[in-house]
Design a protein around this motif. Structure first.
Motif, PDB file in Angstrom:
ATOM      1  N   HIS A  13       0.826  -1.220   0.000  1.00 36.11           N
ATOM      2  CA  HIS A  13       0.000   0.000   0.000  1.00 36.11           C
ATOM      3  C   HIS A  13       0.856   1.265   0.000  1.00 36.11           C
ATOM      4  O   HIS A  13       0.373   2.347  -0.316  1.00 36.11           O
ATOM      5  CB  HIS A  13      -0.943   0.010   1.214  1.00 36.11           C
ATOM      6  N   LEU A  41      -6.013  -0.208   2.241  1.00 36.51           N
ATOM      7  CA  LEU A  41      -5.857   0.950   1.360  1.00 36.51           C
ATOM      8  C   LEU A  41      -5.427   0.539  -0.057  1.00 36.51           C
ATOM      9  O   LEU A  41      -5.786   1.186  -1.040  1.00 36.51           O
ATOM     10  CB  LEU A  41      -4.802   1.883   1.975  1.00 36.51           C
ATOM     11  N   ARG A 100      -6.508  -1.736  -1.865  1.00 34.62           N
ATOM     12  CA  ARG A 100      -7.673  -2.058  -2.708  1.00 34.62           C
ATOM     13  C   ARG A 100      -8.196  -0.796  -3.396  1.00 34.62           C
ATOM     14  O   ARG A 100      -8.646  -0.836  -4.532  1.00 34.62           O
ATOM     15  CB  ARG A 100      -8.769  -2.714  -1.871  1.00 34.62           C
ATOM     16  N   ASN A 101      -8.127   0.336  -2.691  1.00 35.14           N
ATOM     17  CA  ASN A 101      -8.542   1.611  -3.291  1.00 35.14           C
ATOM     18  C   ASN A 101      -7.597   2.002  -4.426  1.00 35.14           C
ATOM     19  O   ASN A 101      -8.028   2.481  -5.474  1.00 35.14           O
ATOM     20  CB  ASN A 101      -8.559   2.732  -2.242  1.00 35.14           C
ATOM     21  N   LYS A 102      -6.287   1.791  -4.192  1.00 32.96           N
ATOM     22  CA  LYS A 102      -5.302   2.123  -5.235  1.00 32.96           C
ATOM     23  C   LYS A 102      -5.515   1.254  -6.477  1.00 32.96           C
ATOM     24  O   LYS A 102      -5.455   1.725  -7.601  1.00 32.96           O
ATOM     25  CB  LYS A 102      -3.876   1.910  -4.700  1.00 32.96           C
ATOM     26  N   ALA A 152      -8.207  -0.047  -7.423  1.00 32.55           N
ATOM     27  CA  ALA A 152      -9.501   0.246  -8.057  1.00 32.55           C
ATOM     28  C   ALA A 152      -9.391   1.385  -9.077  1.00 32.55           C
ATOM     29  O   ALA A 152     -10.284   1.571  -9.903  1.00 32.55           O
ATOM     30  CB  ALA A 152     -10.531   0.595  -6.994  1.00 32.55           C
TER      31      ALA A 152
END
Length: 267
Positions: free
Chosen positions: A133, A166, A168-170, A172
């Motif tokens: 992350h 976090l 997973r947001n990157k 996405a």
């Protein structure tokens, strides 16, 4: 530590240094292990995410430690906020190479090393990139390019990306969609379930030489409520409970001890 003598313990059972063969096999750990075993068969990329303290690093170190060195070369690399060049140099070193100086040379050096290991020596490199992350977009983009072999027809490697949720947001983001699409396995660790706290504590205490049940059911409920089952927080809180109970010369740990311990820890 005086509380260890008080409870007849050989050592602090809730310290970080636990041999891998004594780790409590929670449902979370078993689920992750089964996914990693699948990734081992098909090779390619996987993602392990979770909150800090949920046990990601411990679980992955256990997995890497138990690989057969005749067939797998484990490479464990913790990412900090590195540049692309630093990342390449670190990865080359982890693979056992003397890093070249230029980025393009390093790129080919890493690919050649992986290819040589897999096709010539019949050894699959297992590369774990921890704290993923923290990697910026450029490192994630380079990852996708670096681990692109023979037009993706074969994967001569296992790459495990591990980091806080976090990541997973990157992933996405549209820019990272090609990397996200290449993930064969994704698993989000949750920590211990409410019903596992008692077994977890009992197994840790037993490994240190104490076979009695010292936590009341209410104390165990309070431990879960405060820590949400994250093993690192459980370990810190339970150690604090043992110290508090020792201070009171009280063998049994009840919810009152748990709340005092949590106040002292400011969990």
């Amino acid at each position: 530590m005086m509380f260890t003598q008080f409870y007849g313990l050989k050592f602090n059972p809730f310290s970080k240094e636990v041999p891998f063969d004594q780790l409590y096999l929670s449902q979370d750990l078993m689920e992750l292990t089964s996914r990693l075993k699948y990734l081992q068969q098909v090779r390619g990329m996987g993602l392990v995410a979770g909150e800090p303290g949920c046990g990601k690093t411990t679980a992955l170190r256990k997995y890497v430690e138990e690989l057969n060195p005749a067939h797998f070369k484990p490479c464990y690399f913790t990412l900090s906020t590195v540049t692309v060049l630093e990342f390449y140099k670190g990865l080359a070193l982890t693979l056992g190479e003397q890093p070249k100086h230029k980025k393009v040379s390093l790129f080919h050096q890493i690919q050649d090393t992986i290819t040589n290991l897999y096709y010539d020596r019949h050894i699959t490199p297992v590369i774990v990139l921890d704290e993923i992350h923290l990697a910026d977009g450029r490192v994630l983009e380079e990852l996708r390019l670096l681990f692109n072999f023979k037009m993706d027809s074969q994967n001569p490697f296992i790459l495990i990306l591990s980091g806080q949720t976090l990541i997973r947001n990157k992933l996405a983001l549209n820019a990272n969609s090609p990397l996200r699409q290449r993930l064969t396995v994704k698993y989000v660790m949750q920590g211990l379930k409410p019903g596992e706290i008692q077994e977890y504590c009992a197994s840790r205490l037993k490994n240190a030489g104490l076979h009695e049940e010292i936590f009341t059911p209410q104390a165990l409920e309070a431990i879960y409520a405060i820590t949400k089952g994250l093993p690192r927080l459980v370990n810190n809180l339970v150690t604090s409970c043992l110290i508090c109970a020792y201070g009171r010369k009280q063998k049994q740990i009840d919810e009152d001890v748990v709340y005092q311990a949590s106040q002292e820890l400011e969990v």
